[in-house]
Design an enzyme around this catalytic site. Sequence first.
Site, PDB file in Angstrom:
ATOM      1  CG  ASP A 140      23.430  30.676  44.035  1.00 39.09           C
ATOM      2  OD1 ASP A 140      22.629  30.334  43.155  1.00 39.09           O
ATOM      3  OD2 ASP A 140      24.662  30.562  43.922  1.00 39.09           O
ATOM      4  CG  ASP A 193      25.172  24.875  41.150  1.00 41.27           C
ATOM      5  OD1 ASP A 193      25.191  23.916  41.936  1.00 41.27           O
ATOM      6  OD2 ASP A 193      24.657  24.830  40.019  1.00 41.27           O
ATOM      7  N   GLY A 238      25.645  31.062  37.644  1.00 39.87           N
ATOM      8  CA  GLY A 238      24.339  31.676  37.902  1.00 39.87           C
ATOM      9  C   GLY A 238      23.495  31.916  36.651  1.00 39.87           C
ATOM     10  NE  ARG A 263      20.054  22.634  31.807  1.00 38.99           N
ATOM     11  CZ  ARG A 263      19.101  21.760  32.097  1.00 38.99           C
ATOM     12  NH1 ARG A 263      18.533  21.051  31.128  1.00 38.99           N
ATOM     13  NH2 ARG A 263      18.704  21.581  33.344  1.00 38.99           N
ATOM     14  CB  SER A 286      20.365  24.507  39.089  1.00 39.70           C
ATOM     15  OG  SER A 286      20.458  23.173  38.628  1.00 39.70           O
ATOM     16  CG  ASN A 312      20.042  19.323  36.839  1.00 47.86           C
ATOM     17  OD1 ASN A 312      19.341  18.378  36.481  1.00 47.86           O
ATOM     18  ND2 ASN A 312      20.733  20.054  35.992  1.00 47.86           N
ATOM     19  CG  ASP A 352      28.320  31.552  43.371  1.00 44.58           C
ATOM     20  OD1 ASP A 352      27.082  31.545  43.231  1.00 44.58           O
ATOM     21  OD2 ASP A 352      29.093  31.006  42.570  1.00 44.58           O
TER      22      ASP A 352
HETATM   23  P1  B16 Z   1      21.049  23.678  35.189  1.00 38.46           P
HETATM   24  P2  B16 Z   1      22.762  28.544  40.834  1.00 38.46           P
HETATM   25  C1  B16 Z   1      23.143  27.844  38.285  1.00 38.46           C
HETATM   26  O1  B16 Z   1      22.885  27.477  39.613  1.00 38.46           O
HETATM   27  C2  B16 Z   1      24.608  27.613  37.936  1.00 38.46           C
HETATM   28  O2  B16 Z   1      25.434  28.504  38.666  1.00 38.46           O
HETATM   29  C3  B16 Z   1      24.820  27.857  36.471  1.00 38.46           C
HETATM   30  O3  B16 Z   1      26.162  27.621  36.124  1.00 38.46           O
HETATM   31  C4  B16 Z   1      23.894  26.937  35.657  1.00 38.46           C
HETATM   32  O4  B16 Z   1      24.031  27.176  34.272  1.00 38.46           O
HETATM   33  C5  B16 Z   1      22.451  27.212  36.093  1.00 38.46           C
HETATM   34  O5  B16 Z   1      22.320  26.982  37.498  1.00 38.46           O
HETATM   35  C6  B16 Z   1      21.476  26.296  35.376  1.00 38.46           C
HETATM   36  O6  B16 Z   1      21.730  24.989  35.808  1.00 38.46           O
HETATM   37  O7  B16 Z   1      21.682  23.433  33.862  1.00 38.46           O
HETATM   38  O8  B16 Z   1      21.369  22.630  36.217  1.00 38.46           O
HETATM   39  O9  B16 Z   1      19.567  23.952  35.095  1.00 38.46           O
HETATM   40  O10 B16 Z   1      24.129  29.136  41.013  1.00 38.46           O
HETATM   41  O11 B16 Z   1      21.715  29.562  40.446  1.00 38.46           O
HETATM   42  O12 B16 Z   1      22.346  27.660  41.991  1.00 38.46           O
HETATM   43 MG    MG Z   2      25.677  30.290  42.171  1.00 40.27          MG
END
Ligand code: B16
Ligand code: MG
Length: 211
Positions: free
Chosen positions: A7, A9, A44, A47, A115, A117, A169
């Site tokens: 993962d 974030d 996790g 959006r 994400s 991003n 996490d």
């Molecule tokens: P984005 P992960 C997740 O990343 C984040 O933990 C979560 O808080 C966020 O809403 C999700 O990505 C979408 O992110 O807005 O950047 O597309 O923990 O799966 O790496």
């Molecule tokens: Mg995460």
Amino acid sequence: MKAVIFDLDGVIVFTDKFHYQAWKKAADDLGVYFDEEINNRLRGVSRMASLEIILERYEGEPLTERQKVEITEKKNETYRSLLSTMTPADVTGETRETLAEIRRRGYGIALGSSSKNARYILEQVGLTDAFDEISDGTMITHSKPDPEVFLTAAGLLGQDPADCLVVEDAEAGIDAGIAGGMKTAAIGDAVRCGKADYELTALSDLLGILV
Ligand code: B16
Ligand code: MG
């Protein structure tokens, strides 16, 4: 085990504070209460699903789907401007060395992030080359706890899901790994759910598992 799916974030980088600032701005615009505890529930989660959690406290006029999309787009602009301040110094030496050692030991390494991003974040911190494959929020239709993002990663690596270890996490991420038939390792918040095969206190603990 033959491969590890990380993962992003909360495992490799810590962008919670940026998500918090960006969602706080969106919530303030909507006149909705938002705090760190609610922000923790967004870990996790995709959006749009994150917006739905924030809107649990919304008491204004019902929002159209178009308005919801606009809110998430605006939130993402704020979030990306905060991400633009990230540098390689935002990744610890321990994380870089752990990834390098896992590669040296012959395991495949993939990213499995919700994400959209994810690639931008990896570029900012100079970690793109540490991963053999990247599966992220731009490639899936079902977000964690659905296993799609991890099954996509296993497919890109050419590995059987049963031979993959997912490092997460978030409880939603551990659930996704289990649903995908993978082994799971929890770090940070996810340790509390008690569902993972392994519980890590530091990322380098992986080196004791992946011998
Ligand atoms: P984005 P992960 C997740 O990343 C984040 O933990 C979560 O808080 C966020 O809403 C999700 O990505 C979408 O992110 O807005 O950047 O597309 O923990 O799966 O790496
Ligand atoms: Mg995460």
